[in-house]
Design a protein around this motif. Structure first.
Motif, short mmCIF file in Angstrom:
data_model
loop_
_atom_site.label_atom_id
_atom_site.label_comp_id
_atom_site.label_asym_id
_atom_site.label_seq_id
_atom_site.Cartn_x
_atom_site.Cartn_y
_atom_site.Cartn_z
N MET A 111 0.83 -1.21 0.00
CA MET A 111 0.00 0.00 0.00
C MET A 111 0.87 1.26 0.00
O MET A 111 0.59 2.23 -0.69
N ASP A 112 1.95 1.18 0.82
CA ASP A 112 2.88 2.32 0.88
C ASP A 112 3.47 2.62 -0.48
O ASP A 112 3.66 3.78 -0.85
N VAL A 113 3.77 1.54 -1.21
CA VAL A 113 4.38 1.71 -2.53
C VAL A 113 3.42 2.45 -3.45
O VAL A 113 3.82 3.40 -4.16
N LEU A 114 2.16 2.03 -3.43
CA LEU A 114 1.16 2.68 -4.28
C LEU A 114 1.01 4.15 -3.91
O LEU A 114 0.90 5.03 -4.78
N TYR A 115 1.03 4.42 -2.60
CA TYR A 115 0.91 5.82 -2.14
C TYR A 115 2.10 6.64 -2.65
O TYR A 115 1.94 7.75 -3.16
N THR A 116 3.32 6.04 -2.53
CA THR A 116 4.53 6.76 -2.93
C THR A 116 4.52 7.07 -4.42
O THR A 116 4.97 8.14 -4.84
N ILE A 117 3.97 6.14 -5.19
CA ILE A 117 4.00 6.35 -6.65
C ILE A 117 2.84 7.22 -7.11
O ILE A 117 3.03 8.15 -7.91
N PHE A 118 1.64 6.95 -6.61
CA PHE A 118 0.46 7.57 -7.20
C PHE A 118 -0.10 8.77 -6.42
O PHE A 118 -0.84 9.56 -6.97
N ILE A 119 0.22 8.89 -5.16
CA ILE A 119 -0.39 9.97 -4.38
C ILE A 119 0.65 11.02 -3.97
O ILE A 119 0.46 12.21 -4.20
N ASP A 120 1.74 10.54 -3.38
CA ASP A 120 2.71 11.45 -2.78
C ASP A 120 3.23 12.54 -3.74
O ASP A 120 3.29 13.71 -3.36
N PRO A 121 3.59 12.18 -5.00
CA PRO A 121 4.09 13.24 -5.89
C PRO A 121 3.09 14.37 -6.08
O PRO A 121 3.47 15.55 -6.11
N TYR A 157 9.74 14.51 -9.31
CA TYR A 157 8.71 13.94 -8.44
C TYR A 157 8.72 12.40 -8.37
O TYR A 157 8.20 11.83 -7.44
N TRP A 158 9.31 11.77 -9.39
CA TRP A 158 9.32 10.31 -9.36
C TRP A 158 10.76 9.74 -9.39
O TRP A 158 10.94 8.58 -9.08
N GLY A 159 11.74 10.57 -9.77
CA GLY A 159 13.12 10.08 -9.92
C GLY A 159 13.68 9.49 -8.64
O GLY A 159 14.38 8.49 -8.66
N GLY A 160 13.35 10.12 -7.51
CA GLY A 160 13.89 9.68 -6.23
C GLY A 160 13.50 8.24 -5.88
O GLY A 160 14.20 7.57 -5.13
N LEU A 161 12.41 7.76 -6.46
CA LEU A 161 11.95 6.40 -6.15
C LEU A 161 12.92 5.34 -6.65
O LEU A 161 12.96 4.23 -6.13
N VAL A 162 13.69 5.71 -7.69
CA VAL A 162 14.64 4.72 -8.22
C VAL A 162 16.08 5.25 -8.14
O VAL A 162 16.93 4.87 -8.92
N GLY A 163 16.33 6.14 -7.19
CA GLY A 163 17.69 6.62 -6.97
C GLY A 163 18.10 7.80 -7.82
O GLY A 163 19.26 8.19 -7.84
#
Lengths: 439, 319
Positions: free
Chosen positions: B1-11, B281-287
């Protein structure tokens, strides 16, 4: 034998002769200088190539070489390309170079395994594989006067002092912008170790080689993350672009510190007035007033025997090139003393490097007292982990922003020795040192 | 769930919480997109006239910039150096037409592509031989281009900083696009150029000089290269590393179409803004560091659904 086969034979013989070792005079030695005067990294490479070349020319012109032995040298253009660098290494080997200076961490990593087989010392001055400072595992590799891990530990130590003590690093955020290549990734393991020890957070901003002049995303991220300090491991066109972007994003330049290779005068100059306060860790001073540099001016530049514009003499990267040549010349001199020979070979050169010591008296004698710090390499310690200091850009030139200080050798050495063992294990069977180091 | 939040909501939460920063990201993407579009324009011009993918466009940007700065370093006043740099690009266009294009008329496209790759390495060598390998600072102020920045304070206390040179780049790019559109659609040479692009042989049969048209179009691409060199050089430096950055025009062309001037602009803006938003907004998720490949990913996905690009011509060949 018909005409065709005679012709083919002649051509083959000619080709073979062109690859054979050069016919050196009986009283000379040969060194290849891998350089990059072209390509995206030429902005950093040219000044260094000029510094190395000018010092060797000056030694030949002023002293007739080292104890009467001339140093013959030529350049091999690598373009900072690892494959071309390895080709240069093979050419250097065929021409019996005394030492190989890769001038790229990528090239260094490629030639390290070859050097122990070919018995050619690799001199990677203040770059390359930090773990190679362990002379017992890497008898053919030298990285004086300091490793990248010394540089990073020195920067963290300096930041700690600015904050009033290392304990105050707890809770801080330190950004690390780096060329996303072997060079930029080299200090990351130590940075992560120090971060967990002192409690600061690290934010990484990799810059791909082909995006060196397109860093707006990285600096927008910096602006969002608001790190307390920024550390840069850049090279070539990456450095001036990063400094310009930092100025543009109004980052506090007094908290932006580069490794020594991000301390070019042109790098900081590109940032204009806003770059004032930018810092770089260093193992050498700038300036052209040192007697040895004045000899270069008189005997090489004024004699129209140099590619160096006069304005470049004494600049930061130029003086680093000079320092590299000084280490080579002094190692030749030491090797002559240690072996009793005048015309030495590559194996003798290793002896010279392993016994290289430049104390205050010797630096004064060669006219470079104050430009580089006294240093010593031993059989076990191929770097020396020598004193370093921080330079600051005042808008026109670099000036010292700290006294000379020791890197965090006590922190670096155990990690370095562990990394050295890991390298030997992962590259097994790694050749053992043939003769043990004296206790 | 956290992963989905990080990808789809947090940005999106981040965007809403700091609209000033989002605005800054979009502006930076817009400026980068304009610069990509300028490079892509050079490709489009050559492709429209000769069906050749001009691999040398990147080095033409560097060569034009170096000519300008190099001439100024030799003591030529800035505006005269600009005129002389335009002259250099004209000579280059004539030489390319005479020594490369003319002898290769009628050869397969791949041969012409190889010729432009050869030209790239020739121009790298020539540039380094004449001007040296050191990066050079663009003579921004001497050319009368604006420097400095203006900061706008937002209601939430944040800042949006606009560099004056970036505003100038956007204005100059728009003027160039407008000028080129008029040139192609309203002038006799422009119409002749389109005729050449459609069919070399048919154009020749109605008396259009292929040689003249090619020289003109390479010269126009040279002018675009000079404008790009000035603008990008002002942001960083004029160095041979810019040649590699120019390859960023590839996804722009895939997106916008190889033959469309508006396509180059729209494609540039989509890639520029898209890669900045993606990285921030999404780059940090993969370093981080996704910018270097994200543009190609966007273009690749687009290619699957519309191979001719947004504004490209759909060509159906009868077998």
């Amino acid at each position: 034998m018909n005409m065709n086969s005679m012709l083919a034979g002649t051509l083959l013989a000619g080709l073979a002769a062109s690859f054979a070792a050069p016919a050196l005079a009986a009283d000379s030695v040969y060194i290849q200088l891998p350089t990059y005067r072209t390509g995206p990294y030429a902005g950093s490479g040219i000044a260094i190539a000029n510094g190395m070349s000018d010092y060797l020319k000056m030694i030949n012109a002023r002293d007739g070489g080292v104890n009467g032995v001339k140093i013959e040298f030529d350049e091999c253009e690598t373009g900072y390309d690892t494959q071309k660098g390895v080709e240069c290494y093979e050419q250097a080997k065929a021409k019996n170079t005394l030492v190989f200076n890769p001038w790229s961490t990528g090239i260094t990593l490629q030639v390290i395994p070859k050097s122990s087989v070919d018995k050619i010392p690799v001199l990677s001055m203040a770059y390359g594989l930090s773990a190679a400072a362990d002379g017992t595992t890497f008898p053919w590799v030298f990285n004086p006067p300091d490793t990248y891990w010394d540089a990073l530990s020195g920067i963290i130590k300096y930041i700690g002092e600015q904050e009033g003590g290392m304990e105050n690093l707890d809770g801080k955020t330190i950004g690390y912008i780096f060329l996303d290549a072997g060079y930029g990734r080299e200090p990351i393991p130590l940075l992560e170790d120090l971060a967990s020890e002192y409690g600061f957070e690290v934010k990484q901003y990799p810059v791909a080689g082909k995006e060196m002049q397109n860093q707006s995303s990285q600096w927008l991220s910096v602006r969002r993350d608001r790190p307390d300090y920024m550390i840069m491991w850049g090279w070539g066109a990456m450095n001036p672009t990063a400094i310009k972007e930092a100025v543009k994003n109004r980052f506090d330049m007094s908290k932006f510190i580069g490794v020594w290779w991000a301390g070019g005068d042109d790098d900081a100059r590109a940032g204009g007035a806003g770059a004032k306060g930018y810092k770089a860790i260093s193992f050498n001073n700038v300036g052209a007033d040192y007697p040895a540099l004045q000899d270069i001016k008189k005997l090489v530049i004024d004699a129209d025997n140099s590619e160096t514009p006069e304005s470049q003499l004494g600049e930061n990267l130029y003086n680093k090139g000079v320092a590299n040549a000084v280490y080579m010349v002094e190692a030749i001199r030491t090797a002559q003393e240690e072996t009793g020979k005048t015309v030495i070979n590559a194996e003798d050169m290793r002896v010279g490097l392993e016994n290289l010591e430049l104390d205050e008296a010797r630096l004064e004698e060669i006219g470079l007292k104050g430009m580089i710090s006294p240093m010593k390499i031993t059989c076990k310690n191929h770097s020396g982990h020598n004193p370093i200091f921080v330079q600051e850009w005042d808008g026109e030139k670099y000036t010292p922003a700290s006294d000379w200080f020791e890197p965090m050798t006590e922190k670096v050495t155990p990690i370095l020795m562990e990394a050295s063992k890991e390298y030997a294990t992962s590259n097994a069977p790694w050749p053992e040192r043939e003769e043990p180091c004296p206790e | 769930m956290d992963v989905l939040y990080t990808i789809f909501i947090d940005p999106f939460v981040q965007m809403a919480e700091a609209p000033d920063f989002l605005l800054q990201v979009v502006w930076e993407g817009f400026v980068a997109g304009i610069l990509y579009a300028l490079i892509a324009l050079g490709f489009v011009l050559i492709y429209k006239a000769s069906g050749v993918f001009n691999f040398a466009q990147g080095i033409m940007v560097v060569f034009a910039g170096l000519s300008l700065v190099g001439l100024h370093e030799m003591g030529v006043p800035a505006l005269l150096a600009l005129i002389m740099a335009i002259g250099v690009m004209a000579i280059l266009a004539i030489c390319i037409e005479k020594f490369v294009m003319r002898p290769l008329v009628g050869q397969p496209d791949i041969i012409l592509l190889m010729a432009t790759i050869g030209m790239t390495y020739f121009l790298i060598g020539l540039g380094e031989f004449i001007f040296g390998g050191e990066p050079k600072q663009m003579i921004t102020e001497e050319l009368g281009l604006p420097t400095g920045s203006t900061a706008f304070e937002m209601d939430n206390g944040g800042l949006v900083i606009l560099q004056h040179i970036d505003i100038a780049a956007a204005v100059i790019a728009l003027i160039m696009v407008g000028g080129l559109a008029v040139f192609f659609n309203r002038t006799r040479i422009g119409r002749a150029l389109r005729a050449v692009a459609d069919d070399h042989t048919a154009a020749l049969s109605v008396g259009i000089s292929l040689n003249q048209i090619w020289a003109i179009v390479w010269f126009a691409a040279g002018i675009v290269a000079l404008a790009t060199g000035i603008m990008w050089g002002a942001r960083s430096d004029v160095s041979f590393a810019l040649e590699i950055v120019a390859l960023k025009a590839l996804p722009v062309l895939i997106l916008g179409g190889f033959t469309s001037i508006p396509g180059a602009v729209i494609g540039g803006l989509i890639i520029g803004i898209g890669e900045k938003i993606g990285e921030i907004y999404w780059g940090g998720l993969v370093g981080g560091g996704i910018e270097s490949w994200l543009a190609y990913m966007i273009a690749l996905i687009f290619l699957l659904f519309r191979p001719q690009g947004l504004f490209g011509e759909k060509i159906i060949e009868r077998i």
